[in-house]
Scaffold this motif. Sequence first.
Motif, PDB file in Angstrom:
ATOM      1  N   CYS A 148      -0.743  -2.074  56.032  1.00 15.97           N
ATOM      2  CA  CYS A 148      -0.642  -0.881  56.870  1.00 15.97           C
ATOM      3  C   CYS A 148      -0.393  -1.233  58.326  1.00 15.97           C
ATOM      4  O   CYS A 148      -0.337  -0.341  59.160  1.00 15.97           O
ATOM      5  CB  CYS A 148      -1.918  -0.052  56.758  1.00 15.97           C
ATOM      6  SG  CYS A 148      -3.347  -0.850  57.510  1.00 15.97           S
ATOM      7  N   ASP A 149      -0.239  -2.515  58.638  1.00 11.39           N
ATOM      8  CA  ASP A 149      -0.184  -2.894  60.052  1.00 11.39           C
ATOM      9  C   ASP A 149       1.114  -3.577  60.462  1.00 11.39           C
ATOM     10  O   ASP A 149       1.136  -4.375  61.386  1.00 11.39           O
ATOM     11  CB  ASP A 149      -1.371  -3.785  60.403  1.00 11.39           C
ATOM     12  CG  ASP A 149      -1.350  -5.106  59.644  1.00 11.39           C
ATOM     13  OD1 ASP A 149      -0.533  -5.273  58.719  1.00 11.39           O
ATOM     14  OD2 ASP A 149      -2.176  -5.978  59.983  1.00 11.39           O
ATOM     15  N   ALA A 150       2.204  -3.263  59.791  1.00  7.45           N
ATOM     16  CA  ALA A 150       3.498  -3.862  60.095  1.00  7.45           C
ATOM     17  C   ALA A 150       4.488  -2.758  60.453  1.00  7.45           C
ATOM     18  O   ALA A 150       5.252  -2.292  59.611  1.00  7.45           O
ATOM     19  CB  ALA A 150       3.988  -4.677  58.908  1.00  7.45           C
ATOM     20  N   PRO A 151       4.507  -2.328  61.704  1.00  9.65           N
ATOM     21  CA  PRO A 151       5.306  -1.155  62.063  1.00  9.65           C
ATOM     22  C   PRO A 151       6.816  -1.343  61.977  1.00  9.65           C
ATOM     23  O   PRO A 151       7.550  -0.354  61.993  1.00  9.65           O
ATOM     24  CB  PRO A 151       4.878  -0.861  63.504  1.00  9.65           C
ATOM     25  CG  PRO A 151       4.371  -2.158  64.027  1.00  9.65           C
ATOM     26  CD  PRO A 151       3.752  -2.845  62.840  1.00  9.65           C
TER      27      PRO A 151
ATOM     28  N   ILE B 230      -4.451   3.627  63.653  1.00  8.94           N
ATOM     29  CA  ILE B 230      -4.137   3.375  65.059  1.00  8.94           C
ATOM     30  C   ILE B 230      -2.685   3.755  65.313  1.00  8.94           C
ATOM     31  O   ILE B 230      -1.806   3.467  64.510  1.00  8.94           O
ATOM     32  CB  ILE B 230      -4.401   1.895  65.408  1.00  8.94           C
ATOM     33  CG1 ILE B 230      -5.912   1.630  65.329  1.00  8.94           C
ATOM     34  CG2 ILE B 230      -3.843   1.539  66.773  1.00  8.94           C
ATOM     35  CD1 ILE B 230      -6.283   0.187  65.501  1.00  8.94           C
ATOM     36  N   GLU B 231      -2.438   4.390  66.441  1.00 11.99           N
ATOM     37  CA  GLU B 231      -1.084   4.844  66.749  1.00 11.99           C
ATOM     38  C   GLU B 231      -0.255   3.769  67.431  1.00 11.99           C
ATOM     39  O   GLU B 231      -0.757   2.989  68.242  1.00 11.99           O
ATOM     40  CB  GLU B 231      -1.129   6.093  67.627  1.00 11.99           C
ATOM     41  CG  GLU B 231      -1.521   7.315  66.840  1.00 11.99           C
ATOM     42  CD  GLU B 231      -1.118   8.616  67.502  1.00 11.99           C
ATOM     43  OE1 GLU B 231      -0.373   8.608  68.508  1.00 11.99           O
ATOM     44  OE2 GLU B 231      -1.551   9.657  66.989  1.00 11.99           O
ATOM     45  N   PHE B 232       1.009   3.758  67.051  1.00 13.83           N
ATOM     46  CA  PHE B 232       2.019   2.907  67.678  1.00 13.83           C
ATOM     47  C   PHE B 232       3.273   3.749  67.828  1.00 13.83           C
ATOM     48  O   PHE B 232       3.775   4.304  66.845  1.00 13.83           O
ATOM     49  CB  PHE B 232       2.305   1.672  66.817  1.00 13.83           C
ATOM     50  CG  PHE B 232       3.425   0.808  67.342  1.00 13.83           C
ATOM     51  CD1 PHE B 232       3.250   0.078  68.510  1.00 13.83           C
ATOM     52  CD2 PHE B 232       4.640   0.745  66.680  1.00 13.83           C
ATOM     53  CE1 PHE B 232       4.277  -0.710  69.008  1.00 13.83           C
ATOM     54  CE2 PHE B 232       5.675  -0.042  67.170  1.00 13.83           C
ATOM     55  CZ  PHE B 232       5.492  -0.773  68.335  1.00 13.83           C
TER      56      PHE B 232
ATOM     57  N   GLU C 285      -2.130  -7.077  71.109  1.00 12.94           N
ATOM     58  CA  GLU C 285      -0.927  -7.464  70.360  1.00 12.94           C
ATOM     59  C   GLU C 285      -0.058  -6.240  70.083  1.00 12.94           C
ATOM     60  O   GLU C 285       1.159  -6.293  70.248  1.00 12.94           O
ATOM     61  CB  GLU C 285      -1.298  -8.127  69.030  1.00 12.94           C
ATOM     62  CG  GLU C 285      -1.724  -9.553  69.132  1.00 12.94           C
ATOM     63  CD  GLU C 285      -2.040 -10.148  67.765  1.00 12.94           C
ATOM     64  OE1 GLU C 285      -1.792  -9.507  66.729  1.00 12.94           O
ATOM     65  OE2 GLU C 285      -2.543 -11.272  67.750  1.00 12.94           O
ATOM     66  N   LEU C 286      -0.677  -5.173  69.659  1.00  9.23           N
ATOM     67  CA  LEU C 286       0.078  -3.956  69.352  1.00  9.23           C
ATOM     68  C   LEU C 286       0.752  -3.408  70.603  1.00  9.23           C
ATOM     69  O   LEU C 286       1.920  -3.016  70.565  1.00  9.23           O
ATOM     70  CB  LEU C 286      -0.844  -2.904  68.728  1.00  9.23           C
ATOM     71  CG  LEU C 286      -0.164  -1.655  68.187  1.00  9.23           C
ATOM     72  CD1 LEU C 286       0.803  -2.006  67.064  1.00  9.23           C
ATOM     73  CD2 LEU C 286      -1.214  -0.674  67.672  1.00  9.23           C
ATOM     74  N   ALA C 287       0.058  -3.411  71.725  1.00  7.67           N
ATOM     75  CA  ALA C 287       0.623  -2.896  72.969  1.00  7.67           C
ATOM     76  C   ALA C 287       1.816  -3.734  73.430  1.00  7.67           C
ATOM     77  O   ALA C 287       2.717  -3.217  74.087  1.00  7.67           O
ATOM     78  CB  ALA C 287      -0.448  -2.868  74.054  1.00  7.67           C
ATOM     79  N   ALA C 288       1.842  -5.008  73.061  1.00 10.71           N
ATOM     80  CA  ALA C 288       2.922  -5.902  73.486  1.00 10.71           C
ATOM     81  C   ALA C 288       4.173  -5.788  72.607  1.00 10.71           C
ATOM     82  O   ALA C 288       5.217  -6.323  72.963  1.00 10.71           O
ATOM     83  CB  ALA C 288       2.430  -7.347  73.490  1.00 10.71           C
TER      84      ALA C 288
END
Length: 177
Positions: free
Chosen positions: A80-83, A9-11, A167-170
Motif C-alpha cells: 500500500c506504500d508505493a505511489p 497517509i496522503e500523498f 521520505e514521502l515528502a521528498a
Amino acid sequence: MQGEDKGLIEFQGKALIEYALAALKPLTEQLIINANRNQSRYATYGYPVVADSTADFAGPLAGILTVLATRNLPLLISPCDAPFISSACFERLRDIFNNGNACAVAHDGQRLQPMFLALAPDCRQSLQNYFNKGERKLGEGILRLEPAIVDCSDHPEWFRNANSPAELAAFRQPKPL
C-alpha cells in the motif's frame, strides 16, 4: 510512519492505498484489502477488508496467507506504500504467471520486490509451512517457491516506497512514459 496507518497517509491528495487500488483495478474485478486496523475506513473503498488471522501483526506474509486461506483464486499482490506503481507492472506479473508459473515476482534490476507478486493458491501450503516455522521474511518464503522473476528494471520508480513522512515528502512524481 510515526504510528500512522501507512495506507491511509496522503500523498499528492490521495491516500497511498488508492494508488495500489488504481493499479490493480483494471486487471481484476475482485480486490481485497488486507488491513489490521482502520478496517471501516478501508471498507469505504468498496472492497472486502480482511485482517490477518494471526493476532501478532506478523508482517506481509501473514496477510498474504490470510487472503490465500479465504479465496481459492490466484492473487496479484501489491503493497500500500508505493505511489508510483502502475498497472503495467501487474500486467507483466500476470502474463508471466499465466504462462504456467505458480508464482511470479517483480525484480527492479537491483533486487527482488516480493511485495509485487502473482501467486497461485497452491503455493499456500509451502508458505504456511515456512510461516509455521517462525519465518517471516516474505522474500525468502517466495524464493522457496522457485518463482518466475519478472524484469521490471526499466521502471525502478514503480517500487519506490516510503517508510517515513520525510521520505514521502521528498518524493517527486516520475515523468510520464
